[in-house]
Design a protein around this motif. Structure first.
Motif, short mmCIF file in Angstrom:
data_model
loop_
_atom_site.label_atom_id
_atom_site.label_comp_id
_atom_site.label_asym_id
_atom_site.label_seq_id
_atom_site.Cartn_x
_atom_site.Cartn_y
_atom_site.Cartn_z
N MET A 71 0.76 -1.07 -0.07
CA MET A 71 -0.07 0.13 -0.05
C MET A 71 0.94 1.13 -0.16
N ASP A 72 0.17 1.79 -0.87
CA ASP A 72 1.35 3.29 -0.51
C ASP A 72 1.42 4.19 0.66
N PRO A 73 2.07 4.30 1.61
CA PRO A 73 1.86 5.30 2.81
C PRO A 73 1.48 6.70 2.41
N THR A 74 1.50 6.78 1.07
CA THR A 74 1.27 8.52 1.18
C THR A 74 -0.13 8.74 1.21
N VAL A 75 -0.57 7.83 1.16
CA VAL A 75 -2.60 7.69 1.13
C VAL A 75 -2.64 8.01 2.40
N ALA A 76 -1.94 7.87 3.70
CA ALA A 76 -2.61 7.77 5.06
C ALA A 76 -2.15 9.30 5.39
N LEU A 77 -1.59 10.00 4.23
CA LEU A 77 -0.91 11.51 4.68
C LEU A 77 -1.80 12.18 4.07
N GLU A 78 -2.03 13.64 5.01
CA GLU A 78 -2.80 14.67 4.72
C GLU A 78 -2.15 15.88 3.76
N LEU A 79 -2.27 15.45 2.91
CA LEU A 79 -1.32 16.10 1.54
C LEU A 79 -2.29 17.37 0.80
N ARG A 80 -1.93 17.77 1.80
CA ARG A 80 -2.53 19.42 0.09
C ARG A 80 -1.68 20.45 0.14
N VAL A 81 -2.44 20.75 -1.50
CA VAL A 81 -1.60 22.13 -1.68
C VAL A 81 -2.35 23.88 -1.93
N ASP A 82 -2.04 24.31 -1.83
CA ASP A 82 -3.09 25.82 -1.98
C ASP A 82 -2.12 27.10 -3.28
N ARG A 83 -3.45 26.61 -3.71
CA ARG A 83 -3.20 27.51 -5.33
C ARG A 83 -3.38 28.85 -5.20
N SER A 84 -3.63 29.33 -4.36
CA SER A 84 -3.60 30.98 -3.93
C SER A 84 -1.88 31.32 -3.46
N SER A 85 -1.36 30.30 -2.56
CA SER A 85 -0.12 30.75 -2.27
C SER A 85 1.39 31.19 -3.33
N PRO A 86 1.65 31.99 -3.03
CA PRO A 86 2.95 31.96 -4.04
C PRO A 86 4.17 31.15 -4.19
N VAL A 87 3.89 30.39 -2.78
CA VAL A 87 5.29 28.90 -2.91
C VAL A 87 4.97 27.96 -3.95
N PRO A 88 5.69 28.17 -4.64
CA PRO A 88 5.60 26.77 -5.93
C PRO A 88 4.56 25.34 -5.41
N LEU A 89 3.96 25.04 -6.44
CA LEU A 89 3.08 23.64 -5.59
C LEU A 89 4.06 22.08 -5.10
N TYR A 90 5.27 22.45 -6.40
CA TYR A 90 6.25 21.48 -6.22
C TYR A 90 7.06 21.17 -4.47
N PHE A 91 7.48 22.73 -4.70
CA PHE A 91 7.92 23.19 -3.31
C PHE A 91 7.24 22.67 -2.21
N GLN A 92 5.45 23.13 -2.41
CA GLN A 92 4.92 22.70 -0.95
C GLN A 92 4.81 21.03 -0.71
N LEU A 93 4.40 20.50 -1.56
CA LEU A 93 4.31 18.57 -1.62
C LEU A 93 5.50 18.40 -1.06
N ALA A 94 6.47 18.87 -1.81
CA ALA A 94 8.20 18.43 -0.95
C ALA A 94 8.33 18.54 0.49
N GLN A 95 7.60 20.39 1.11
CA GLN A 95 7.89 20.20 2.41
C GLN A 95 6.91 19.02 2.88
N GLN A 96 5.89 18.39 2.44
CA GLN A 96 5.27 18.10 3.60
C GLN A 96 5.60 16.86 3.02
N LEU A 97 6.05 16.35 2.13
CA LEU A 97 7.01 15.23 1.84
C LEU A 97 8.12 14.52 3.45
N GLU A 98 8.89 15.89 2.94
CA GLU A 98 10.16 15.31 3.79
C GLU A 98 9.10 15.94 5.82
#
Length: 249
Positions: free
Chosen positions: A1-28
């Motif tokens: 099973m993909d362990p990321t499924v249990a994570l509450e991952l979300r991105v904010d498209r209104s943020s000036p922070v790049p989407l890839y960086f938001q995801l990377a920060q949450q995974l880190e």
């Protein structure tokens, strides 16, 4: 099973922070807190992109940034795997005194020279002072369990703090700096090897020309000011440098 499924991952498209960086920060962060454990295999990038409504290149960029940090590794035929949590490095630079004390080696110091000298061209460049201007020169013999370990030569710009010989023999140079309110931030360091000079051999109890490990370091405070330049020689039979290296695919 993909362990990321249990994570509450979300991105904010209104943020000036790049989407890839938001995801990377949450995974880190998930790796740091142990939600993604070493050896865990991340799921398909396409599935993760679909769950978050992101493009596959965005997800790939996020994962690649963690691969570059050494937190993930791509294995052919296996997938993307968590390697380990981030290596924790101290914010403060450690000294030989600190290292020996932490290892229970009973460090001691003998101050051989504590004086003011004109800055050579090399020292002037390292410390950012005028050539020929005053700098402090401190030469010390560092011992562990009464046995010589290293011969330490340090140059410091004038006026940093009181370089009292008794205090230098009682503790480490970096501790004195921190006690004087100097925040050690970074250093430029090189490590090498060469034969012992006659003076080094005598002070370290080695034969003339015996191989020595060497370390040259210029240390900077949190304002970018050079606060110390060291030229140290170590007995390789008593001391070694250890590094942790990561192989990137």
């Amino acid at each position: 099973m993909d362990p990321t499924v249990a994570l509450e991952l979300r991105v904010d498209r209104s943020s000036p922070v790049p989407l890839y960086f938001q995801l990377a920060q949450q995974l880190e962060a998930a790796i740091e807190r142990g939600s993604l454990t070493p050896g865990s295999l991340l799921g398909n990038e396409i599935d993760l992109a679909a769950r978050l409504g992101l493009s596959r290149p965005t997800v790939r960029q996020a994962i690649q940034s963690l691969v570059d940090k050494g937190l993930l590794v791509r294995r052919r035929g296996v997938g993307t795997q968590v390697v380990h949590s981030r290596v924790k490095r101290p914010l403060e630079l450690s000294s030989l005194y600190d290292d020996l004390e932490a290892a229970g080696r009973r460090p001691a110091t003998k101050v051989l020279v504590n004086t003011v000298v004109p800055a050579s061209a090399e020292i002037a460049v390292a410390l950012g002072v005028a050539e020929g201007g005053d700098v402090h020169r401190v030469e010390r013999l560092r011992l562990a369990h009464g046995e010589p370990m290293a011969y330490l030569i340090n140059h410091l710009p004038p006026g940093l703090f009181d370089l009292d010989t008794a205090r230098l023999e009682a503790t480490g140079l970096y501790r004195l700096m921190r006690g004087a309110g100097i925040t050690l931030h970074s250093a430029r360091q090189s490590i090498g090897a060469r034969g012992a000079t006659a003076t080094e051999a005598e002070r370290l109890g080695e034969a003339d020309g015996a191989p020595l490990l060497t370390m040259r370091r210029t240390t900077y405070d949190d304002t970018g000011r050079a606060v110390e330049h060291g030229d140290h020689a170590y007995r390789p039979s008593r001391y070694s440098f250890e590094f942790q290296l990561l192989v990137r695919p």
